[in-house]
Design a protein around this motif. Structure first.
Motif, PDB file in Angstrom:
ATOM      1  N   ASP A 151       0.886  -1.171   0.000  1.00 22.04           N
ATOM      2  CA  ASP A 151       0.000   0.000   0.000  1.00 22.04           C
ATOM      3  C   ASP A 151       0.925   1.222   0.000  1.00 22.04           C
ATOM      4  N   PHE A 228       0.466  10.300  -8.085  1.00 25.42           N
ATOM      5  CA  PHE A 228       1.256   9.803  -9.216  1.00 25.42           C
ATOM      6  C   PHE A 228       2.180   8.704  -8.709  1.00 25.42           C
ATOM      7  N   HIS A 252       1.967  15.105  -4.091  1.00 22.95           N
ATOM      8  CA  HIS A 252       2.322  15.919  -2.929  1.00 22.95           C
ATOM      9  C   HIS A 252       3.431  16.922  -3.243  1.00 22.95           C
TER      10      HIS A 252
HETATM   11  P1  NAD Z   1       1.899   5.485  -3.470  1.00 22.98           P
HETATM   12  O1  NAD Z   1       2.627   5.708  -2.205  1.00 22.98           O
HETATM   13  O2  NAD Z   1       2.563   4.727  -4.571  1.00 22.98           O
HETATM   14  O3  NAD Z   1       1.435   6.898  -4.083  1.00 22.98           O
HETATM   15  C1  NAD Z   1       0.732   7.851  -3.347  1.00 22.98           C
HETATM   16  C2  NAD Z   1       0.630   9.117  -4.168  1.00 22.98           C
HETATM   17  O4  NAD Z   1      -0.166  10.068  -3.459  1.00 22.98           O
HETATM   18  C3  NAD Z   1       1.965   9.794  -4.420  1.00 22.98           C
HETATM   19  O5  NAD Z   1       2.019  10.229  -5.766  1.00 22.98           O
HETATM   20  C4  NAD Z   1       1.931  11.014  -3.506  1.00 22.98           C
HETATM   21  O6  NAD Z   1       2.676  12.101  -3.990  1.00 22.98           O
HETATM   22  C5  NAD Z   1       0.467  11.325  -3.500  1.00 22.98           C
HETATM   23  N1  NAD Z   1       0.060  12.145  -2.358  1.00 22.98           N
HETATM   24  C6  NAD Z   1       0.282  11.890  -1.050  1.00 22.98           C
HETATM   25  N2  NAD Z   1      -0.201  12.896  -0.298  1.00 22.98           N
HETATM   26  C7  NAD Z   1      -0.757  13.782  -1.155  1.00 22.98           C
HETATM   27  C8  NAD Z   1      -1.413  15.019  -0.996  1.00 22.98           C
HETATM   28  N3  NAD Z   1      -1.611  15.552   0.216  1.00 22.98           N
HETATM   29  N4  NAD Z   1      -1.849  15.673  -2.102  1.00 22.98           N
HETATM   30  C9  NAD Z   1      -1.651  15.152  -3.330  1.00 22.98           C
HETATM   31  N5  NAD Z   1      -1.040  13.989  -3.539  1.00 22.98           N
HETATM   32  C10 NAD Z   1      -0.595  13.314  -2.468  1.00 22.98           C
HETATM   33  O7  NAD Z   1       0.525   4.793  -3.055  1.00 22.98           O
HETATM   34  P2  NAD Z   1      -0.468   3.936  -3.962  1.00 22.98           P
HETATM   35  O8  NAD Z   1      -0.148   2.503  -3.774  1.00 22.98           O
HETATM   36  O9  NAD Z   1      -0.531   4.534  -5.318  1.00 22.98           O
HETATM   37  O10 NAD Z   1      -1.851   4.198  -3.195  1.00 22.98           O
HETATM   38  C11 NAD Z   1      -2.645   5.348  -3.444  1.00 22.98           C
HETATM   39  C12 NAD Z   1      -4.043   5.101  -2.911  1.00 22.98           C
HETATM   40  O11 NAD Z   1      -4.604   3.960  -3.570  1.00 22.98           O
HETATM   41  C13 NAD Z   1      -4.139   4.789  -1.413  1.00 22.98           C
HETATM   42  O12 NAD Z   1      -5.366   5.275  -0.939  1.00 22.98           O
HETATM   43  C14 NAD Z   1      -4.145   3.269  -1.380  1.00 22.98           C
HETATM   44  O13 NAD Z   1      -4.717   2.765  -0.202  1.00 22.98           O
HETATM   45  C15 NAD Z   1      -5.008   2.996  -2.599  1.00 22.98           C
HETATM   46  N6  NAD Z   1      -4.868   1.658  -3.186  1.00 22.98           N
HETATM   47  C16 NAD Z   1      -3.664   1.171  -3.579  1.00 22.98           C
HETATM   48  C17 NAD Z   1      -3.596  -0.079  -4.165  1.00 22.98           C
HETATM   49  C18 NAD Z   1      -2.308  -0.633  -4.696  1.00 22.98           C
HETATM   50  O14 NAD Z   1      -2.345  -1.700  -5.341  1.00 22.98           O
HETATM   51  N7  NAD Z   1      -1.168   0.008  -4.507  1.00 22.98           N
HETATM   52  C19 NAD Z   1      -4.758  -0.863  -4.311  1.00 22.98           C
HETATM   53  C20 NAD Z   1      -5.981  -0.330  -3.915  1.00 22.98           C
HETATM   54  C21 NAD Z   1      -6.025   0.929  -3.354  1.00 22.98           C
END
Ligand code: NAD
Length: 425
Positions: A151, A228, A252
């Motif tokens: 995650d 992203f 972010h």
């Molecule tokens: P990640 O850590 O790869 O990416 C997170 C992104 O969010 C980054 O680009 C970061 O810059 C951005 N971000 C963080 N805080 C921010 C803010 N305040 N404003 C704007 N952008 C911000 O995480 P991920 O795996 O891509 O997960 C993203 C979301 O998707 C989470 O809610 C996670 O629970 C959900 N999710 C992920 C998966 C998965 O397979 N990775 C599956 C289902 C759901």
């Protein structure tokens, strides 16, 4: 105790609970089932020491919340972030229960995390943190009982450390089974083709289905993506490969926009090189808050929770919100979007591609198989489309919103299992 509150003052778990309770009301759910699902089955909290590179010892707090296993082993990601707290992990665990039930998977729901700042830790420190956390969880996790995944703040590397630790502490014949302890592993260590992009791929299959139902050509759509990382990058890339215009990306570090469409791969290269989206030559750098004012057909919040507040919901231009992140829309924003006639395709459906392909990875590990990417994508499309169609059917049948329709599908499955199994003893 730290609690994640929405911008509108509500705890994240209260927000998650209210979504499920609305569906329970609409479908007249058995009150016993409602009562059971209102609380996680197990709340595991561990404090454990880790040696840092400078020789100091730091104690970290980790969580594993196991919400429900009525349909199968607990399943859900592990998050590393400074904001991780019990309330947040409880909400994320509950969403997993409904997500796996909606997708028709033989899983329950769980979530875990460690309160830490991975960006300020070396890889060695993250490795010791991950191994010690896995050790602290002990037999609370296992390939037949509770199966973690990546995650925010974790990726395939952390998953490989987890299963390697588990394999080394559960010797004998269990060693080979240990691969199925976690999903989201690298290909070399038992991962699945298509798992890395799976959540973004699922988001794009949903956008396509929505467009087709609305009589629109997917290639005619413009999309704005917040986040992203794993989900946001792959959603943006696949959307652009499908011919959609990615008109704004916000993370972010900043925000860039281009009404003619951003080159997503070039943007990723720019971000990798400069550690920020800002200054990308293929678009205009805009103030992050302006992201919510950009003209687009589809808005994909794929960052963190509570980003789409009621104030922002009043400003967005999109026809549909496809929730790539978990819990990106506040309860108040849901009301505003409904009033404005903007459809919200909820997280438990829109981002289920990740857990669906995790299930495929688990099956491949258990059967010593390797599936080609085409097989993975075709099976993902099949399962996510079925979940989407059932969701719309229930939304129509109960004259309710799409989010509630999705919960109804999930709750029907869970309620049926309770009805047949009863309560032990
Ligand atoms: P990640 O850590 O790869 O990416 C997170 C992104 O969010 C980054 O680009 C970061 O810059 C951005 N971000 C963080 N805080 C921010 C803010 N305040 N404003 C704007 N952008 C911000 O995480 P991920 O795996 O891509 O997960 C993203 C979301 O998707 C989470 O809610 C996670 O629970 C959900 N999710 C992920 C998966 C998965 O397979 N990775 C599956 C289902 C759901």
């Amino acid at each position: 105790m730290t609690t994640t509150t929405t911008h509108e003052g509500e705890s994240l778990y209260a927000a998650a609970r209210s979504q499920f309770l609305k569906a329970a009301e609409v479908m007249n759910l058995d009150p016993a089932v409602r009562q059971i699902l209102e609380h996680p089955k197990n709340e595991i909290c561990v404090n454990f020491p880790v040696r840092m590179d400078n020789g100091e010892i730091r104690v970290f707090r980790g969580y594993r919340i196991q919400h429900s296993n009525i349909l199968g082993p607990y399943k859900g990601g592990i998050r590393y972030a400074p904001e991780v707290n019990l309330d947040e992990v409880k909400a994320l665990a509950a969403w997993m229960t409904f997500k796996t039930a909606l997708a028709g998977l033989p899983y329950g729901g769980a979530k875990g995390g460690i309160t830490c700042k991975p960006s300020e830790m070396s890889l060695d420190e993250q490795m010791r943190l991950t191994r010690r956390f896995t050790h602290a969880l002990g037999s609370n996790i296992g390939p037949d009982s509770d199966i973690p995944a990546p995650d925010i703040g974790t990726n395939s590397r952390h998953m490989v450390w987890m299963f390697d630790t588990f394999a080394n502490s559960h010797g004998g014949s269990d060693r080979n089974r240990a691969k199925a302890l976690v999903t989201g592993k690298s290909l070399a260590c038992g991962g699945s083709e298509g798992r890395e992009k799976a959540t973004g791929q699922g988001v794009c299959y949903i956008i396509e289905r929505w467009a087709t139902n609305a009589g629109l050509k997917p290639s005619s759509l413009s999309v704005a993506v917040q986040g992203f990382g794993n989900v946001g990058y792959h959603a943006a890339l696949i959307a652009s490969e499908m011919g959609m215009k990615v008109v704004a990306v916000h993370d972010h570090t900043g925000c860039v926009a281009n009404a003619a469409g951003l080159d997503v791969q070039a943007l990723k290269k720019h971000q990798d090189a400069t550690r920020t989206l800002n200054g990308f030559s293929g678009g205009e750098t805009i103030a992050p808050e302006s992201f919510w004012d950009q003209a687009c057909d589809v808005l994909v919040p794929a960052a963190i929770e509570n980003q789409l507040t009621s104030a922002r919901a009043r400003r967005i231009k999109a026809k549909v919100v496809v929730e790539g992140a978990n819990g990106p829309t506040t309860r108040e924003a849901d009301v505003v979007l409904a009033e404005r006639g903007i459809t919200v395709i909820p997280d438990i459906l829109a981002n289920s591609g990740g857990v669906i392909v995790s299930f495929f990875e688990w099956l491949q590990n258990r059967n010593c198989e390797h599936w080609e990417l085409e097989t993975v994508d075709a099976r993902l499309l099949d399962l996510i489309t079925k979940a989407y169609d059932k969701t719309l059917d229930r939304a129509k049948r109960y004259k309710t919103d799409v989010r509630t329709g999705a919960y109804v599908v999930a709750l029907e499955r869970i309620a049926q299992a309770y009805a047949e199994r009863g309560i032990f003893p």
